[in-house]
Design a protein around this motif. Structure first.
Motif, PDB file in Angstrom:
ATOM      1  N   ALA A 147      20.048  78.924  17.663  1.00 50.67           N
ATOM      2  CA  ALA A 147      21.168  79.831  17.403  1.00 50.67           C
ATOM      3  C   ALA A 147      22.079  79.292  16.295  1.00 50.67           C
ATOM      4  N   GLY A 148      21.701  78.159  15.727  1.00 48.73           N
ATOM      5  CA  GLY A 148      22.437  77.643  14.574  1.00 48.73           C
ATOM      6  C   GLY A 148      23.695  76.854  14.932  1.00 48.73           C
ATOM      7  N   GLU A 149      23.830  76.451  16.223  1.00 52.96           N
ATOM      8  CA  GLU A 149      25.063  75.760  16.625  1.00 52.96           C
ATOM      9  C   GLU A 149      25.224  74.379  16.002  1.00 52.96           C
ATOM     10  N   PHE A 150      24.105  73.804  15.554  1.00 49.33           N
ATOM     11  CA  PHE A 150      24.190  72.457  14.985  1.00 49.33           C
ATOM     12  C   PHE A 150      23.835  72.479  13.505  1.00 49.33           C
ATOM     13  N   SER A 151      23.913  73.671  12.904  1.00 50.68           N
ATOM     14  CA  SER A 151      23.363  73.806  11.563  1.00 50.68           C
ATOM     15  C   SER A 151      24.340  73.401  10.471  1.00 50.68           C
ATOM     16  N   ALA A 152      25.532  72.950  10.853  1.00 53.32           N
ATOM     17  CA  ALA A 152      26.458  72.410   9.856  1.00 53.32           C
ATOM     18  C   ALA A 152      25.796  71.256   9.100  1.00 53.32           C
TER      19      ALA A 152
ATOM     20  N   MET B 266      21.882  65.653  12.419  1.00 55.84           N
ATOM     21  CA  MET B 266      21.696  66.769  13.349  1.00 55.84           C
ATOM     22  C   MET B 266      21.421  66.254  14.759  1.00 55.84           C
ATOM     23  N   ARG B 267      20.573  65.220  14.852  1.00 55.60           N
ATOM     24  CA  ARG B 267      20.286  64.630  16.163  1.00 55.60           C
ATOM     25  C   ARG B 267      21.569  64.098  16.791  1.00 55.60           C
ATOM     26  N   ALA B 268      22.384  63.428  15.986  1.00 50.13           N
ATOM     27  CA  ALA B 268      23.630  62.863  16.513  1.00 50.13           C
ATOM     28  C   ALA B 268      24.543  63.976  17.050  1.00 50.13           C
ATOM     29  N   ALA B 269      24.546  65.128  16.362  1.00 51.10           N
ATOM     30  CA  ALA B 269      25.390  66.244  16.817  1.00 51.10           C
ATOM     31  C   ALA B 269      24.879  66.812  18.137  1.00 51.10           C
ATOM     32  N   ILE B 270      23.568  66.776  18.327  1.00 49.75           N
ATOM     33  CA  ILE B 270      22.980  67.363  19.544  1.00 49.75           C
ATOM     34  C   ILE B 270      23.102  66.417  20.740  1.00 49.75           C
TER      35      ILE B 270
ATOM     36  N   SER C 158      28.034  68.020  23.567  1.00 48.65           N
ATOM     37  CA  SER C 158      26.873  68.894  23.753  1.00 48.65           C
ATOM     38  C   SER C 158      26.240  68.685  25.128  1.00 48.65           C
ATOM     39  N   PHE C 159      25.942  67.435  25.459  1.00 50.50           N
ATOM     40  CA  PHE C 159      25.264  67.161  26.730  1.00 50.50           C
ATOM     41  C   PHE C 159      26.111  67.611  27.917  1.00 50.50           C
ATOM     42  N   SER C 160      27.433  67.426  27.827  1.00 50.97           N
ATOM     43  CA  SER C 160      28.273  67.841  28.955  1.00 50.97           C
ATOM     44  C   SER C 160      28.254  69.362  29.092  1.00 50.97           C
TER      45      SER C 160
END
Lengths: 232, 232
Positions: free
Chosen positions: A154-159, A79-83, A88-90
């Motif tokens: 909002a669950g955007e990284f909840s995969a 999850m951290r890697a996805a965020i 994401s950062f851009s």
């Protein structure tokens, strides 16, 4: 120096006022601008990016660790890697209008660097590095609570989460709800037993699922409910 | 629970006293131990490792950023990578005697897990994650000032620095010294000019170097002096 509209925008949108504007200026100075204006002896934002990267990594890690007390390390790491990835950062960088204020050399400007994802990612990191130096990690946490955490909630990284956790996240966005799983029954021969479960949110049944044990059936029911809620 | 000798050792060597001993215990509980004692409902140290990794990354980054104000981002990044790698963290773990106190399952103990570098690295991270949760980042900084920073100051990671910076680091370990570079002369045709430089520490000449400009000659002289000092 940094544009005064940007200084106002930071104050109005995020409640941020820099003590040291030269450090904010450094965060918004791309190496291509420094190279084109050698006579000014400017610093580019790369060292701040180095620092900001680590500040954001800890801030996101701390948040995930506390928010998901039951998530195992492997899922926290994914999850951290996805965020903290470029995409994401851009997008956070654009959301905060940082792309409008970065100072670029002419060549890079013409080459379209202002919309380049890695440049926007670096800029997001450099801004947070500058904020950390100017005001400490508390200020970074406050900023990130406005810019990153709502996307996680909002669950955007909840995969990366299991379906039951993801459903809980999604359903509780607008306040507390009661999620209940009910075993409907089981059938099939002993070596191929199937369990049937339904899930309800505040007594409204939203999905059913089946699986070779109760837990698997609950996960399937949660996935079904989540898919239905996201379509709604 | 954690051995009382270890609690005393932490207090005596590092001035650390945990408020919450269960979190310290969690840091020293390997997953193989949890698996062998399912009836105890223990937690392994993997989530703390996730958190500690990020705490250490920021602590080391912040230190390098401030200590080397002139080092460009690329070199900072390479130096950080050299410090936060398995080989380094596992040796810090052993230096702090952490290897003596990790609780392992019998199978892993027999397989020699107690001396496995990745296990010792994870343990070092988990301990720092626990310390951060128990007492905040200031306590981690204080611990790392005793366990990591002296190695950086002794020049162990200075392969990533330029030679002049590395020489300064090495020479100043035991107090301030005066390092001077002196241009001895230049020769050769215009398109192949060679510069000759010597470097002295507190007026004792320790090395000479040559190069196609003054800066390159100084770097070569610093490398020569450093090699000589390290042999001594």
């Amino acid at each position: 120096m940094v544009a005064s509209e940007f200084i106002s925008e930071l104050r109005q949108r995020y409640g941020i006022e820099f003590n040291d504007l030269t450090i904010l200026d450094e965060a918004f100075t791309h190496s291509s601008y420094v190279n084109e204006h050698r006579e000014l002896g400017l610093k580019d934002n790369e060292r701040l990016e180095f620092l900001g990267d680590a500040v954001l990594e800890l801030t996101v890690s701390d948040y995930l660790y506390r928010k998901y007390p039951d998530l195992p390390e492997g899922k926290l790491t994914r999850m951290r890697a996805a965020i903290v990835q470029t995409r994401s950062f851009s997008s956070f960088s654009k959301e905060a209008h940082f792309d409008q204020y970065i100072k670029l050399g002419k060549g890079e400007e013409q080459a379209g660097a202002r919309t380049r994802l890695t440049l926007l990612e670096d800029l997001f990191e450099a801004f947070n590095g500058a904020l950390y130096l100017d005001q400490g990690r508390g200020a970074v946490i406050k900023f990130v609570e406005q810019v990153i955490f709502p996307h996680i909630e909002a669950g955007e990284f909840s995969a990366e989460m299991d379906h039951k956790t993801a459903l809980q996240e999604f359903a509780q966005q607008d306040g507390d709800v009661q999620i209940t799983y009910r075993l409907l029954g089981e059938d099939g021969p002993a070596h191929e037993r199937q369990f049937h479960v339904e899930v309800a949110i505040d007594d409204v049944v939203l999905g059913q699922g089946q699986g070779k044990n109760k837990k698997a059936a609950e996960q399937a029911a949660a996935a079904a409910a989540l898919a239905r809620l996201k379509q709604a």
